[in-house]
Design an enzyme around this catalytic site. Structure first.
Site, short mmCIF file in Angstrom:
data_model
loop_
_atom_site.label_atom_id
_atom_site.label_comp_id
_atom_site.label_asym_id
_atom_site.label_seq_id
_atom_site.Cartn_x
_atom_site.Cartn_y
_atom_site.Cartn_z
N ASP A 13 0.81 -1.22 0.00
CA ASP A 13 0.00 0.00 0.00
C ASP A 13 0.84 1.27 0.00
OD1 ASP A 13 -2.23 -1.71 0.16
OD2 ASP A 13 -2.02 -1.81 2.34
N LYS A 43 1.79 2.01 -5.22
CA LYS A 43 2.30 1.41 -6.47
C LYS A 43 1.37 1.70 -7.64
CE LYS A 43 2.31 -2.58 -4.34
NZ LYS A 43 2.10 -2.15 -2.93
N GLY A 47 -4.64 -4.23 -3.78
CA GLY A 47 -5.61 -3.15 -3.95
C GLY A 47 -4.83 -1.90 -4.31
N HIS A 48 -4.90 -1.50 -5.57
CA HIS A 48 -4.10 -0.37 -6.04
C HIS A 48 -5.03 0.78 -6.42
CE1 HIS A 48 -0.54 -3.19 -7.25
NE2 HIS A 48 -0.88 -3.29 -5.99
N GLN A 78 1.80 -6.36 -3.53
CA GLN A 78 2.37 -6.67 -2.22
C GLN A 78 3.71 -5.91 -2.08
OE1 GLN A 78 0.89 -9.67 -4.03
NE2 GLN A 78 -0.82 -8.63 -3.09
P1 GDP Z 1 -0.74 0.32 -3.53
O1 GDP Z 1 -1.37 -0.94 -3.05
O2 GDP Z 1 0.74 0.34 -3.32
O3 GDP Z 1 -1.09 0.68 -4.95
O4 GDP Z 1 -1.33 1.49 -2.62
P2 GDP Z 1 -2.87 1.68 -2.16
O5 GDP Z 1 -3.63 2.22 -3.30
O6 GDP Z 1 -3.36 0.46 -1.48
O7 GDP Z 1 -2.71 2.77 -1.00
C1 GDP Z 1 -2.10 3.99 -1.25
C2 GDP Z 1 -3.10 5.12 -0.90
O8 GDP Z 1 -2.42 6.34 -0.83
C3 GDP Z 1 -4.18 5.31 -1.95
O9 GDP Z 1 -5.36 5.74 -1.31
C4 GDP Z 1 -3.62 6.42 -2.83
O10 GDP Z 1 -4.62 7.18 -3.50
C5 GDP Z 1 -2.92 7.26 -1.80
N1 GDP Z 1 -1.74 8.00 -2.28
C6 GDP Z 1 -0.77 7.60 -3.13
N2 GDP Z 1 0.21 8.53 -3.21
C7 GDP Z 1 -0.16 9.53 -2.36
C8 GDP Z 1 0.45 10.76 -1.96
O11 GDP Z 1 1.55 11.12 -2.39
N3 GDP Z 1 -0.23 11.50 -1.03
C9 GDP Z 1 -1.43 11.13 -0.50
N4 GDP Z 1 -2.00 11.91 0.39
N5 GDP Z 1 -2.03 9.98 -0.86
C10 GDP Z 1 -1.39 9.19 -1.76
P1 IMO Z 2 -0.94 -4.23 -2.30
O1 IMO Z 2 -0.52 -4.72 -3.66
C1 IMO Z 2 -0.94 -4.83 2.01
C2 IMO Z 2 -0.93 -8.98 3.43
C3 IMO Z 2 -2.18 -9.44 4.16
C4 IMO Z 2 -1.58 -10.45 5.10
C5 IMO Z 2 -0.48 -11.09 4.26
C6 IMO Z 2 -0.88 -12.42 3.62
O2 IMO Z 2 -2.22 -3.47 -2.30
O3 IMO Z 2 0.18 -3.50 -1.62
P2 IMO Z 2 -2.46 -13.04 1.57
O4 IMO Z 2 -3.94 -12.82 1.37
O5 IMO Z 2 -1.61 -12.40 0.52
O6 IMO Z 2 -2.11 -14.47 1.80
O7 IMO Z 2 -2.14 -12.29 2.97
O8 IMO Z 2 -0.15 -10.16 3.25
N1 IMO Z 2 -1.16 -8.40 2.09
C7 IMO Z 2 -1.13 -7.10 1.81
N2 IMO Z 2 -0.95 -6.03 2.62
N3 IMO Z 2 -1.08 -4.64 0.68
C8 IMO Z 2 -1.24 -5.70 -0.15
O9 IMO Z 2 -1.27 -5.57 -1.48
C9 IMO Z 2 -1.31 -7.00 0.41
N4 IMO Z 2 -1.47 -8.24 -0.10
C10 IMO Z 2 -1.37 -9.10 0.93
O10 IMO Z 2 -2.80 -8.38 4.84
O11 IMO Z 2 -0.95 -9.79 6.18
MG MG Z 3 -2.88 -1.61 -1.78
#
Ligand code: GDP
Ligand code: IMO
Ligand code: MG
Length: 433
Positions: free
Chosen positions: A13, A16, A45-46, A230
């Protein structure tokens, strides 16, 4: 720069999705040819924010939102056909145009069927207080079948006889476990075969030899983005085992999960937050249990995109960053969410660990030591200014510049870009190349 890897440097998270979308846009709509997922599945979840509108991708590469780019699900991914078509249909229902050739799926990717998520959930329940906190999507059981050589691959769906044999072999072992250990009803082979056959007609035109496709594209000088899911600290080999996912999200996993050689890769960008978060169980040295942790959670909107779980929050950990630089051979960092730190007077950064009275500047060798790690902090003055409108490094207040430069110096490679908000445009590109 034809082959670029984008991956998570912490526990997921990091942003990416935004980084992938940004690079795809930066290269211009015409020049990004492929966006490729190489590991994990719909546990990801991106988030991508385009013109204020928020999209989330799970199994699909974020490139699905970039017109002109082909999205590829590589052989290293575990694919739930149900999740795949649900996600596609949801995007189409929101008005995203997805052409017939815009999504390609590897014939060798392994399939997640409903029994994988059933097993994921019962296993977690059985673990009780030792549970991993998985997403419950069947990721671990699908990879376990792959390694046990009883997995079903996408190509198997196109031959009903083979499919039935493979499902039968997979369930033979699993049903003993379900009935005798977990006291659950056995799963019917026919029901699983029927469930999977329902997707065959829609899937067939998407399925290709994606290794050949990508190698040919690279030979032709096309640009390929590999979108990590991840993260490094969730890697089954290099992360905080057993509190990890069941794949290799590190840079090396990209080669395996796409069928390309390491010499193909030109650039490896680690995405890293200006602080740290983690979902699920497992050690996290800089985790906060106080008002600062709650504030990071609230201001950063730290709630999981896939499962809606609240993310645990803590300060930036430069030991983790140096480790991620090392195990991935990072060429760049993209530092996200710097804006979330706008209101603090003083910002701690973990520069080393103290473990049983001894200072460690690098990741300790054993998990037991990591569980005992106490952060050694250095403190930086806050900037107390809204930076969400800054668009160049010079626009940033001096203390924010000092913070970014200090992180760069501690983390082992250059910071190529800085995120100051979720929007595509809320980005500072520090280096033009
Ligand atoms: P990912 O799984 O690595 O793609 O990241 P996620 O989407 O799960 O979580 C990142 C969160 O941070 C999302 O809600 C993005 O919209 C938000 N985000 C990404 N870059 C920035 C930033 O530079 N500033 C802020 N405030 N939010 C950001
Ligand atoms: P993105 O791509 C954050 C974590 C789960 C759990 C562990 C194993 O959005 O960064 P799994 O279902 O993969 O067997 O769970 O990995 N996990 C993540 N945490 N971001 C993710 O994906 C994750 N994908 C798996 O919460 O601790
Ligand atoms: Mg994510």
């Amino acid at each position: 720069m034809p082959a670029i890897v984008i991956l998570g440097a912490q526990w997921g998270d990091e942003g990416k999705g935004k980084a992938t979308d940004l690079l795809a846009q930066q290269q211009g709509d015409d020049s990004i040819d492929f966006v490729v997922r190489t590991s994990g599945g719909h546990n990801a979840g991106h988030t991508i924010v385009v013109n204020g509108e928020k999209f989330a991708t799970h199994l699909l590469p974020s490139g699905i939102l970039t017109p002109g780019a082909t999205s590829v699900i590589g052989n290293g991914v575990v694919v739930s056909p149900e999740a795949l078509f649900r996600e596609l249909d949801e995007l189409v229902a929101r008005g995203v145009e997805i052409g017939p050739d815009q999504l390609v799926v590897s014939a060798n990717a392994h399939v997640i069927a409903s029994y994988h998520s059933t097993i994921d959930k019962v296993t977690e329940r059985f673990l009780g207080k030792n549970q991993i906190g998985t997403t419950g999507r069947g990721i671990g059981p699908a990879y376990a079948d792959k390694i046990n050589r009883v997995g079903v691959r996408i190509a198997d769906l196109f031959d009903e006889g083979i499919l039935r044999q493979k499902v039968d072999a997979a369930l033979d072992q699993r049903n003993h476990l379900l009935a005798k250990v977990y006291n659950r009803r056995a799963i019917e082979v026919d029901a699983v075969v029927e469930e999977l056959l329902a997707y065959v007609d829609r899937l067939r035109p998407m399925v290709r030899d994606t290794s050949l496709l990508l190698n040919t594209a690279l030979d032709e000088g096309k640009t390929v983005l590999f979108e990590g899911a991840q993260a490094t600290m969730l890697d089954v080999d290099h992360g905080t085992y057993p509190f990890v996912t069941s794949s290799n999200p590190v840079a090396g996993g990209v080669c395996v999960g796409a069928g390309i050689g390491p010499t193909r890769i030109d650039r490896v960008i680690g995405v890293i937050k200006a602080y740290t978060t983690r979902v699920g169980s497992g050690p996290f040295p800089t985790e906060l249990f106080d008002a600062d942790g709650e504030e990071l959670q609230r201001i950063g909107g730290e709630v999981g995109v896939s499962t809606g779980r609240t993310r645990r929050c803590g300060w930036y950990d430069a030991v983790v960053a140096r480790y991620a630089t090392r195990v991935n051979g990072l060429t760049d960092y993209f530092l996200t969410k710097l804006d979330v730190l706008d209101s603090w007077d003083r910002i701690p950064v973990c520069v080393a660990y103290e473990i049983d009275g001894v200072r460690h500047d690098e990741m300790p060798m054993t998990q037991t030591e990591f569980h005992h790690a106490k952060p050694v902090y250095e403190f930086f003055d806050g900037w107390k200014t809204d930076i969400s409108g800054c668009r160049s490094f010079e626009d940033l207040p001096e203390n924010a510049q000092i913070y970014v430069q200090a992180l760069e110096q501690m983390s082992g490679t250059r910071i190529w870009g800085v995120g100051v908000g979720p929007g595509r445009e809320q980005t500072i590109v520090v280096h033009d190349d």
